[in-house]
Design an enzyme around this catalytic site. Sequence first.
Site, PDB file in Angstrom:
ATOM      1  N   SER A 444       1.722 -67.996 -11.713  1.00 10.21           N
ATOM      2  CA  SER A 444       1.671 -67.666 -10.291  1.00 10.21           C
ATOM      3  C   SER A 444       0.356 -68.109  -9.673  1.00 10.21           C
ATOM      4  CB  SER A 444       1.856 -66.162 -10.085  1.00 10.21           C
ATOM      5  OG  SER A 444       0.840 -65.440 -10.752  1.00 10.21           O
ATOM      6  N   CYS A 654      -0.424 -60.524 -22.593  1.00  8.04           N
ATOM      7  CA  CYS A 654      -1.627 -59.952 -21.981  1.00  8.04           C
ATOM      8  C   CYS A 654      -1.714 -58.462 -22.239  1.00  8.04           C
ATOM      9  CB  CYS A 654      -1.685 -60.232 -20.485  1.00  8.04           C
ATOM     10  SG  CYS A 654      -0.355 -59.510 -19.513  1.00  8.04           S
ATOM     11  N   HIS A 703      -8.366 -60.408 -13.216  1.00 10.34           N
ATOM     12  CA  HIS A 703      -8.375 -59.091 -12.579  1.00 10.34           C
ATOM     13  C   HIS A 703      -9.708 -58.800 -11.896  1.00 10.34           C
ATOM     14  CE1 HIS A 703      -5.411 -58.851 -15.915  1.00 10.34           C
ATOM     15  NE2 HIS A 703      -4.687 -58.319 -14.958  1.00 10.34           N
TER      16      HIS A 703
END
Length: 764
Positions: A444, A654, A703
């Site tokens: 993405s 992940c 993140h």
Amino acid sequence: MVKSAVLGFPRIGKNRELKKATEAYWSGKTSAEELLATAKQLRLEHWKLQKAQGVDIIPSNDFSLYDQIMDHSFSFNVIPPRYRLSGLSSLDTYFAMGRGMQRAATADKAAVDVPAGEMVKWFDSNYHFLRPEVSEETDFKLSSTKALDEFLEAKEAGIITRPVLVGPVTYLFIAKAAKGSSIKPIELLPKLLPVYVELIKKLTEAGAEYIQIDEPILTLDLPQEILASYKEAYETLGKIGKLILTTYFGSLQSNADVLKGLPIAGVHVDVVRAPENLDRALAVLGENQIISVGVVSGRNIWKTDFQKATAIIEKAISAVGSERVQVASSSSILHIPHSLSGEDQINPEIKRWFAFAVEKCAELAILTKAANDGPASVRAELEANAADCKARAESPITNVEAVRERQSKVTPQMHERKSPFETRYAKQQASLKLPLFPTTTIGSFPQTKEIRVTRNRFAKGLISQEEYDAFIRKEISDVVKFQEEVGLDVLVHGEPERNDMVQYFGERMEGFVFTVNGWVQSYGSRCVRPPIIVGDVYRPAPMTVKESQYAQSITSKPMKGMLTAPITILRWSFPRDDVHDSVQAQQIALGLRDEVLDLEKAGIKVIQCDEPALREGLPLRRAEWDEYLKWAIDAFRLATAAVQDDTQIHSHFCYSDFNDIFDAIQRLDADVVSIENSKSDMKLLNVLSRYTSCIGPGLFDIHSPRVPPVSEFKERIDAIVKHVPKDHLWLNPDCGLKTRGWPETTADLKNMIAAAREAREQYA
């Protein structure tokens, strides 16, 4: 009298108010005072809501701005030195631990560049916590009175809550030693206990009759030194306040023995996941201790079967008497959406099978009233529940004969690739012609506000299919052009058409239903809206071929088809509880198998089937791992094994500690795997040398908004090359870029590719 209890309530708000307020603060749009005011308002609303539903024992200190484990670390002064930055407020220090921080130097402030702390899955749930980091130098002290403050907040509103603390043994068990420290965190228990003593004293003096203290690690396989720590901890703490020691998510088994004789007020057990826990707990319960029976699931959205739950409650009452029984959620109900209200789009026949957080509270009140006043006092509710359970069991929605027939024809050969990896990879290299250290992304790209708004307008029928398709093609074209310009080797189409990596596929398979507002917290401000599997699953038509085929048509570089693998679709949905997970995984795999072959026929020579949830699906007890891994690996291979040798299968993992399952990842027989690595201090390097196919350890943490410099990327590559053959090493981020902004995405990828070029020159 029997009392009802909730172990924890969703904190994000009915309409994700906490997420919106937190992100507004991070972006500088609102003040700290405004954020804290929103948080306070949400807490008050949630306490009042639970009370209105009839819950007797309402939790406090279950609320968090980011993560409750990080709250404990902050309250106990467990703040790694790198986050103790001059000029940062207490709130910004807190968020830096969770998100990292990067700030340019100014005239009066030094530059800041710190990565986020390590994020780990909370047991086998889809919630993530920030792992505590301790060392010999950790100076435990009560540096925040959050638990006390929130108890007093509720008290001021006329609600006496039961404060929730994570127990000291669990806290230290999930902690890690700081880099350079050789200490076992549990060795710090004598230093930590005085902080718990001080906090429990303050809560008791403030009027907390009972305190919930969570020790969920008692459902794990534990070494003797951890089990022995319970006596040390609770011989001390149990004398300070009335503690309800809470376990959940699994079976106590012999670990229950450590509870015998402890001076605690009671024990909570999860009997949804482990019905045998009731007998285990009753066997060790002291003469005056409370048994809290978790009969209403905190992890799934199905209505509680009142007939079954009532039988369990009656058994507990007959054993110890009604004064010593609490009827509770199995765990915190943090893991399920806020409320069914507003979900009018769900088929009414199916909606009657569900109960979200608010409805779970009402269920607890009904079960408690039945226990106290007899079934006749809630006859209408019991009869309606029985009718709903019966309707679900008999509904044709749940069983599709064609799906079951196809499953019966699955053979072992359907799980096998045509040739071994070495043969396949040689053919793939000849076809794809990739350089040393191929670069790619996980799938993405940033989803801008324009993308989200356009997708929403299409969903509401405000724009036509033609207009929407044109918009998506333009977004794909822009992302492909961007990747070509920065120099990536294997491209992706960016997934602008996808709202979520699981929901997107669920919407295109039969057997799923979806909510409008069924959000649950994943980590920090990140919320997900899990699909619900309500019946047998199958794929009625191609799901991704159109977008991938278009993307490949506008570039000469290889384009990856992007799919989500069976276990992740299963684990990141609310699964059925009436058939085994393996049955659901195989159904999903058969649908994906058809999709993989359709992509291959459309000219897509690289197909990624992401399985980030493989590790989190492991049972909590190691004795059950082999059975799970057998059917989980079979599902992945069933989905991917039918392709030709020159079609390259990728997968991604992940949020996981892979040391335990590296052999299982090898058995998936993917050609290339990418793994989250950046948040684990590159600790996976020691096991990478065992992997015989190609691998891409994540080079930067998506993140965190922090952008590593080229030199840091190069250092990571140099470290990995010592463990991975250079012709088997791929370079990539550690996860998808959907939640990132374009500025940091561009900077991250440019730096990664610059480092790749340096590495090619050095290692060619």
